[in-house]
Scaffold this active site. Structure first.
Site, PDB file in Angstrom:
ATOM      1  N   CYS A  57       0.842  -1.207   0.000  1.00  0.00           N
ATOM      2  CA  CYS A  57       0.000   0.000   0.000  1.00  0.00           C
ATOM      3  C   CYS A  57       0.878   1.258   0.000  1.00  0.00           C
ATOM      4  O   CYS A  57       1.821   1.358   0.788  1.00  0.00           O
ATOM      5  CB  CYS A  57      -0.915  -0.004   1.230  1.00  0.00           C
ATOM      6  SG  CYS A  57      -2.023   1.426   1.272  1.00  0.00           S
ATOM      7  N   CYS A  61       0.705   4.711   6.895  1.00  0.00           N
ATOM      8  CA  CYS A  61       0.108   4.538   8.242  1.00  0.00           C
ATOM      9  C   CYS A  61       1.089   3.785   9.155  1.00  0.00           C
ATOM     10  O   CYS A  61       1.473   2.644   8.842  1.00  0.00           O
ATOM     11  CB  CYS A  61      -1.206   3.773   8.128  1.00  0.00           C
ATOM     12  SG  CYS A  61      -2.292   4.433   6.843  1.00  0.00           S
ATOM     13  N   CYS A  64       0.532   0.104  10.276  1.00  0.00           N
ATOM     14  CA  CYS A  64       0.022  -0.923   9.359  1.00  0.00           C
ATOM     15  C   CYS A  64       1.109  -1.760   8.695  1.00  0.00           C
ATOM     16  O   CYS A  64       2.010  -1.228   8.024  1.00  0.00           O
ATOM     17  CB  CYS A  64      -0.836  -0.260   8.288  1.00  0.00           C
ATOM     18  SG  CYS A  64      -1.628  -1.504   7.228  1.00  0.00           S
ATOM     19  N   CYS A 102     -16.629  -8.927   5.716  1.00  0.00           N
ATOM     20  CA  CYS A 102     -15.920  -7.666   5.485  1.00  0.00           C
ATOM     21  C   CYS A 102     -14.689  -7.933   4.637  1.00  0.00           C
ATOM     22  O   CYS A 102     -13.893  -8.824   4.956  1.00  0.00           O
ATOM     23  CB  CYS A 102     -15.456  -7.064   6.811  1.00  0.00           C
ATOM     24  SG  CYS A 102     -16.737  -7.015   8.061  1.00  0.00           S
ATOM     25  N   CYS A 134     -19.507  -5.634   3.887  1.00  0.00           N
ATOM     26  CA  CYS A 134     -18.777  -4.398   4.173  1.00  0.00           C
ATOM     27  C   CYS A 134     -17.466  -4.447   3.403  1.00  0.00           C
ATOM     28  O   CYS A 134     -16.864  -5.520   3.292  1.00  0.00           O
ATOM     29  CB  CYS A 134     -18.516  -4.295   5.681  1.00  0.00           C
ATOM     30  SG  CYS A 134     -17.640  -2.793   6.175  1.00  0.00           S
ATOM     31  N   CYS A 194     -19.133   2.559   8.609  1.00  0.00           N
ATOM     32  CA  CYS A 194     -18.397   1.827   9.638  1.00  0.00           C
ATOM     33  C   CYS A 194     -17.114   2.609   9.857  1.00  0.00           C
ATOM     34  O   CYS A 194     -16.253   2.667   8.967  1.00  0.00           O
ATOM     35  CB  CYS A 194     -18.087   0.401   9.163  1.00  0.00           C
ATOM     36  SG  CYS A 194     -17.037  -0.505  10.325  1.00  0.00           S
ATOM     37  N   ARG A 266     -17.816  -2.595  17.743  1.00  0.00           N
ATOM     38  CA  ARG A 266     -17.045  -3.818  17.457  1.00  0.00           C
ATOM     39  C   ARG A 266     -15.744  -3.884  18.233  1.00  0.00           C
ATOM     40  O   ARG A 266     -14.880  -3.010  18.071  1.00  0.00           O
ATOM     41  CB  ARG A 266     -16.762  -3.906  15.948  1.00  0.00           C
ATOM     42  CG  ARG A 266     -18.052  -3.884  15.140  1.00  0.00           C
ATOM     43  CD  ARG A 266     -17.823  -4.011  13.645  1.00  0.00           C
ATOM     44  NE  ARG A 266     -19.063  -3.705  12.941  1.00  0.00           N
ATOM     45  CZ  ARG A 266     -20.027  -4.592  12.698  1.00  0.00           C
ATOM     46  NH1 ARG A 266     -19.882  -5.857  13.053  1.00  0.00           N
ATOM     47  NH2 ARG A 266     -21.140  -4.229  12.086  1.00  0.00           N
TER      48      ARG A 266
HETATM   49  N1  SAM Z   1      -6.627   0.626   3.145  1.00  0.00           N
HETATM   50  C1  SAM Z   1      -7.898   0.775   3.720  1.00  0.00           C
HETATM   51  C2  SAM Z   1      -7.937   1.877   4.746  1.00  0.00           C
HETATM   52  O1  SAM Z   1      -6.923   2.198   5.346  1.00  0.00           O
HETATM   53  O2  SAM Z   1      -9.009   2.435   4.942  1.00  0.00           O
HETATM   54  C3  SAM Z   1      -8.434  -0.491   4.337  1.00  0.00           C
HETATM   55  C4  SAM Z   1      -7.577  -1.461   5.087  1.00  0.00           C
HETATM   56  S1  SAM Z   1      -6.901  -0.924   6.654  1.00  0.00           S
HETATM   57  C5  SAM Z   1      -5.806  -2.240   7.015  1.00  0.00           C
HETATM   58  C6  SAM Z   1      -8.264  -1.071   7.815  1.00  0.00           C
HETATM   59  C7  SAM Z   1      -8.024  -0.649   9.249  1.00  0.00           C
HETATM   60  O3  SAM Z   1      -7.265  -1.643   9.950  1.00  0.00           O
HETATM   61  C8  SAM Z   1      -7.224   0.610   9.489  1.00  0.00           C
HETATM   62  O4  SAM Z   1      -7.989   1.757   9.319  1.00  0.00           O
HETATM   63  C9  SAM Z   1      -6.795   0.447  10.942  1.00  0.00           C
HETATM   64  O5  SAM Z   1      -7.733   1.065  11.785  1.00  0.00           O
HETATM   65  C10 SAM Z   1      -6.795  -1.068  11.143  1.00  0.00           C
HETATM   66  N2  SAM Z   1      -5.431  -1.572  11.412  1.00  0.00           N
HETATM   67  C11 SAM Z   1      -4.435  -1.720  10.504  1.00  0.00           C
HETATM   68  N3  SAM Z   1      -3.314  -2.189  11.097  1.00  0.00           N
HETATM   69  C12 SAM Z   1      -3.593  -2.333  12.416  1.00  0.00           C
HETATM   70  C13 SAM Z   1      -2.830  -2.759  13.538  1.00  0.00           C
HETATM   71  N4  SAM Z   1      -1.560  -3.118  13.438  1.00  0.00           N
HETATM   72  N5  SAM Z   1      -3.447  -2.805  14.747  1.00  0.00           N
HETATM   73  C14 SAM Z   1      -4.753  -2.428  14.857  1.00  0.00           C
HETATM   74  N6  SAM Z   1      -5.507  -2.002  13.832  1.00  0.00           N
HETATM   75  C15 SAM Z   1      -4.947  -1.941  12.618  1.00  0.00           C
HETATM   76 FE1  SF4 Z   2      -2.786   1.173   3.406  1.00  0.00          FE
HETATM   77 FE2  SF4 Z   2      -2.683  -0.015   5.766  1.00  0.00          FE
HETATM   78 FE3  SF4 Z   2      -2.979   2.609   5.657  1.00  0.00          FE
HETATM   79 FE4  SF4 Z   2      -5.021   0.971   4.871  1.00  0.00          FE
HETATM   80  S1  SF4 Z   2      -4.182   1.187   6.930  1.00  0.00           S
HETATM   81  S2  SF4 Z   2      -4.240   2.822   3.838  1.00  0.00           S
HETATM   82  S3  SF4 Z   2      -3.820  -0.719   3.996  1.00  0.00           S
HETATM   83  S4  SF4 Z   2      -1.175   1.447   4.937  1.00  0.00           S
END
Ligand code: SAM
Ligand code: SF4
Ligand code: DTB
Length: 320
Positions: A57, A61, A64, A102, A134, A194, A266
């Site tokens: 990606c 973040c 992530c 989801c 979702c 959501c 949730r």
């Molecule tokens: N890329 C899309 C986005 O960011 O909206 C969808 C996928 S993203 C992985 C979905 C959510 O997973 C993120 O908004 C975050 O809140 C949660 N998430 C990702 N990594 C995480 C982690 N290590 N611990 C807890 N929540 C996490």
């Molecule tokens: Fe990409 Fe992860 Fe950020 Fe979603 S949370 S936008 S998958 S880096």
């Protein structure tokens, strides 16, 4: 339509922070009363999660594992999945008791074309099974939100993650405003929202309060609010942080329940390591859904056998 500033947010944030700091039993009893008044307390939804496109990606973040910026994570990138395989997995999840399916893609934003068309096919397939559908696909344009609505999408997941002040400490490649804009497009298309966040990223109680205040001031409030505890993944910038104590989660859930009485709340990522009793306290505090399955998108979840034990514990005891 959605704001992250203004006097209402300030007032709600002050109330949220007051709630987050209450003595635990006072907070828990207040939240439980709100929960009972608005929900069937036995109705705990099992939602099943699937990553339909994993890793690589472009967003940064800090939490992530799927961000291409965090090269040390060593996550295996996966191609976009075939719709028939996804729908077959949804059917298996339904057979295991899931009411919602989801699907997440590690995209910054949706592009029109074959992959988006395949997502629409997945949504139609999941809905045809009689499940809620979702998706979480990153930023959306209005016409894409409308196409998802036409396919029958139940809800779009797009988290604000934390309060507006702390946001830039966690994500540099997009702004809070970007997030709110996509949520506005989702709402305008008539899709349920959501939207939730993550605790345990080094934020203050005020940041948690501000996140809840922004959510609670959406009009209408989000139908679904996931509260995640950070899963500190080695190789991400937050990989060294300690796991969230279950009581932090209980306080966050209770405060969210009081501020958003009707939403589906949730208990999301990070409950692996929580005992059955910790999770029961989360349900007492107002949580009424879990992600069910051995993995979340890429990280381990609490595990099916532990969750079966959890639901067995929650069940009634037969009188012989
Ligand atoms: N890329 C899309 C986005 O960011 O909206 C969808 C996928 S993203 C992985 C979905 C959510 O997973 C993120 O908004 C975050 O809140 C949660 N998430 C990702 N990594 C995480 C982690 N290590 N611990 C807890 N929540 C996490
Ligand atoms: Fe990409 Fe992860 Fe950020 Fe979603 S949370 S936008 S998958 S880096
Ligand atoms: C949400 O708030 N949590 C889920 C779901 N929405 C998409 C995702 C949790 C991801 C945890 C990290 C991982 O599995 O990679």
């Amino acid at each position: 339509m959605f704001d992250s500033k203004g006097p209402e947010i300030g007032q709600t944030a002050a109330r949220a922070e007051h709630l987050l700091r209450l003595p635990l039993l006072t907070l828990l009893h207040e939240a439980a009363a709100v929960h009972c008044a608005h929900h069937d307390v036995e109705d705990i939804q099992k939602a099943s999660l699937l990553s339909i496109k994993t890793g690589g990606c472009p967003e940064d973040c800090a939490y992530c594992p799927q961000s291409a910026h965090h090269k040390e994570v060593g996550l295996q990138k996966e191609h976009f999945m075939d719709p028939a395989a996804v729908i077959a997995m949804a059917a298996r999840a339904k057979a295991a008791g899931a009411g919602r399916f989801c699907m997440g893609a590690a995209w910054r934003r949706v592009r029109d074309g074959a992959e988006f068309d395949a997502v629409l096919q997945m949504v139609r397939g999941v809905r045809a099974l009689g499940m809620e559908a979702c998706v979480t696909l990153g930023m959306l344009q209005p016409h894409q939100a409308r196409a998802l609505a036409d396919a029958g999408l139940t809800a779009y997941n797009h988290n604000l993650d934390t309060g507006p002040e702390f946001y830039a400490d966690i994500i540099g490649t997009r702004t809070y405003r970007d997030r709110l804009e996509t949520l506005e497009h989702v709402r305008a298309a008539g899709i349920a929202i959501c939207c939730g966040g993550i605790i345990g990223m080094g934020e203050s109680l005020r940041d948690r309060a501000e996140l809840l205040a922004v959510l609670a001031n959406f009009d209408p409030q989000p139908e679904s609010v996931p509260i995640n505890a950070l899963i500190p993944v080695p190789g991400t910038p937050l990989g060294h942080l300690p796991r969230v104590h279950p009581v932090e989660m209980i306080r966050m859930i209770a405060t969210a329940r009081i501020l958003m009485p009707r939403c589906r709340l949730r208990l999301s990522a990070g409950r692996d390591g929580f005992s059955i009793s910790d999770q029961i306290l989360c349900f007492m505090a107002g949580a009424n859904s879990i992600f069910y399955g051995d993995i979340l998108l890429t990280a381990p979840n609490s595990g099916l056998s532990l969750d079966d034990a959890l639901f067995e514990t929650l069940g009634g005891i037969a009188v012989n």
